[in-house]
Design an enzyme around this catalytic site. Sequence first.
Site, PDB file in Angstrom:
ATOM      1  N   GLY A 199     -18.945  22.068   0.652  1.00  0.00           N
ATOM      2  CA  GLY A 199     -17.942  21.246   1.320  1.00  0.00           C
ATOM      3  C   GLY A 199     -18.039  19.807   0.865  1.00  0.00           C
ATOM      4  O   GLY A 199     -19.024  19.401   0.257  1.00  0.00           O
ATOM      5  N   MET A 245     -17.975  10.851   2.665  1.00  0.00           N
ATOM      6  CA  MET A 245     -19.176  10.133   2.224  1.00  0.00           C
ATOM      7  C   MET A 245     -19.998  10.864   1.169  1.00  0.00           C
ATOM      8  O   MET A 245     -20.893  10.282   0.585  1.00  0.00           O
ATOM      9  CB  MET A 245     -20.065   9.830   3.440  1.00  0.00           C
ATOM     10  CG  MET A 245     -19.319   9.093   4.540  1.00  0.00           C
ATOM     11  SD  MET A 245     -20.387   8.103   5.586  1.00  0.00           S
ATOM     12  CE  MET A 245     -21.528   9.305   6.209  1.00  0.00           C
ATOM     13  N   ASP A 256     -18.810  13.832  16.707  1.00  0.00           N
ATOM     14  CA  ASP A 256     -17.907  14.468  15.730  1.00  0.00           C
ATOM     15  C   ASP A 256     -17.910  15.985  15.914  1.00  0.00           C
ATOM     16  O   ASP A 256     -17.882  16.735  14.947  1.00  0.00           O
ATOM     17  CB  ASP A 256     -18.337  14.072  14.313  1.00  0.00           C
ATOM     18  CG  ASP A 256     -17.230  14.232  13.282  1.00  0.00           C
ATOM     19  OD1 ASP A 256     -16.053  14.375  13.678  1.00  0.00           O
ATOM     20  OD2 ASP A 256     -17.533  14.216  12.069  1.00  0.00           O
TER      21      ASP A 256
HETATM   22  P1  ATP Z   1     -16.942  15.566   7.243  1.00  0.00           P
HETATM   23  O1  ATP Z   1     -17.577  14.301   7.712  1.00  0.00           O
HETATM   24  O2  ATP Z   1     -15.724  15.395   6.419  1.00  0.00           O
HETATM   25  O3  ATP Z   1     -16.760  16.546   8.366  1.00  0.00           O
HETATM   26  P2  ATP Z   1     -19.372  15.842   5.876  1.00  0.00           P
HETATM   27  O4  ATP Z   1     -19.323  15.203   4.534  1.00  0.00           O
HETATM   28  O5  ATP Z   1     -19.983  15.060   6.970  1.00  0.00           O
HETATM   29  O6  ATP Z   1     -17.963  16.303   6.282  1.00  0.00           O
HETATM   30  P3  ATP Z   1     -20.647  18.265   6.708  1.00  0.00           P
HETATM   31  O7  ATP Z   1     -19.681  18.448   7.803  1.00  0.00           O
HETATM   32  O8  ATP Z   1     -22.072  18.052   7.066  1.00  0.00           O
HETATM   33  O9  ATP Z   1     -20.190  17.151   5.664  1.00  0.00           O
HETATM   34  O10 ATP Z   1     -20.562  19.529   5.742  1.00  0.00           O
HETATM   35  C1  ATP Z   1     -19.313  19.871   5.138  1.00  0.00           C
HETATM   36  C2  ATP Z   1     -19.170  21.384   5.109  1.00  0.00           C
HETATM   37  O11 ATP Z   1     -20.240  21.950   4.329  1.00  0.00           O
HETATM   38  C3  ATP Z   1     -19.288  22.025   6.486  1.00  0.00           C
HETATM   39  O12 ATP Z   1     -18.054  22.053   7.152  1.00  0.00           O
HETATM   40  C4  ATP Z   1     -19.807  23.415   6.121  1.00  0.00           C
HETATM   41  O13 ATP Z   1     -18.742  24.241   5.704  1.00  0.00           O
HETATM   42  C5  ATP Z   1     -20.710  23.150   4.918  1.00  0.00           C
HETATM   43  N1  ATP Z   1     -22.113  22.951   5.340  1.00  0.00           N
HETATM   44  C6  ATP Z   1     -22.673  21.810   5.774  1.00  0.00           C
HETATM   45  N2  ATP Z   1     -23.966  21.965   6.087  1.00  0.00           N
HETATM   46  C7  ATP Z   1     -24.249  23.263   5.856  1.00  0.00           C
HETATM   47  C8  ATP Z   1     -25.440  24.075   5.970  1.00  0.00           C
HETATM   48  N3  ATP Z   1     -26.577  23.557   6.397  1.00  0.00           N
HETATM   49  N4  ATP Z   1     -25.356  25.369   5.634  1.00  0.00           N
HETATM   50  C9  ATP Z   1     -24.191  25.899   5.191  1.00  0.00           C
HETATM   51  N5  ATP Z   1     -23.048  25.209   5.046  1.00  0.00           N
HETATM   52  C10 ATP Z   1     -23.057  23.901   5.373  1.00  0.00           C
HETATM   53 MG    MG Z   2     -18.260  17.672   8.832  1.00  0.00          MG
HETATM   54 MG    MG Z   3     -19.497  14.111   8.694  1.00  0.00          MG
END
Ligand code: ATP
Ligand code: MG
Ligand code: MG
Length: 266
Positions: A15, A19, A131
């Site tokens: 994903g 950031m 969030d």
């Molecule tokens: P945003 O702030 O846009 O929601 P982000 O950059 O903060 O996204 P996360 O939400 O932590 O990132 O992770 C993005 C995506 O990656 C999640 O929605 C999930 O699908 C996948 N993901 C994150 N962490 C894990 C994990 N530990 N195991 C499996 N998949 C994960």
């Molecule tokens: Mg996220």
């Molecule tokens: Mg996030």
Amino acid sequence: RDGPLHRYRIIKELGKGGMGRVYKAVDSRLKRKVALKMLHPELNHEPKVLLFFKREVQSIASLNHSNIVQLYDAGMEKGCFYMVMEYVKGATLDRLALRQPDNLLRSMVAIWHQACQGLKFAHDNGIIHRDIKPTNIMVNKSRTVKILDFGLAKQVSDTNQTQQLWGTPTFMAPELFLGDRASFQTDIYSMGATFYVLATGEEPFDKGNASAKFAGHGLPEPPHSKNPKVPEALSDTILKCFHLDPNNRYKSVDELIARLRSIGPR
Ligand code: ATP
Ligand code: MG
Ligand code: MG
């Protein structure tokens, strides 16, 4: 292919957010799969981004709970800030909803209950998630729920005011739009909105109409009127999270958990 980090071999992207990116990777030392979150190097000198990244690392590091994704490692190497987490094999709630709506409805109380156990643990440790939304909650193969993405999390005692609208409008409590601080009740709102979308497959409010969130007592159309398969007790539980006045929502996650216990899972 080799990523910037020697120890972790990237398998694929899981994903991406504003950031950085999250990858499925292999820890070559411990021979296990991990999730590797890396900050965009262009943001290395953005103090606010670094603050949020540091808070995310510190939050997950301090929260050892089976319904919260586990942190293995974090650091900065070759100009890249990273954190290494438990790899959750499963689906985020938004994808689960699309896959089998009927089946999901039956197990929804059970899933919500577990998500609340994780959130309760964060709250008991003074951390507001800020969030909570379907893409930040996963269910793994053995039906264990994991809360992810503490990227906006904050210690309730933190007096440092970073009062910007960073969250996702659909899941954000109305008081945040008025400049109020996040509270434990704002996470409860987001839980309600998350399970509204799960139960109905629809947004609680028309996205184009920003003031809809503020109309009446803040309550959307009841979930069971949009989807007759939603039991009325579950519908009422979801609705109570939406109250404009945070004091009219569940007072704490404990209260929400007690309510979920009384209506299911069945
Ligand atoms: P945003 O702030 O846009 O929601 P982000 O950059 O903060 O996204 P996360 O939400 O932590 O990132 O992770 C993005 C995506 O990656 C999640 O929605 C999930 O699908 C996948 N993901 C994150 N962490 C894990 C994990 N530990 N195991 C499996 N998949 C994960
Ligand atoms: Mg996220
Ligand atoms: Mg996030």
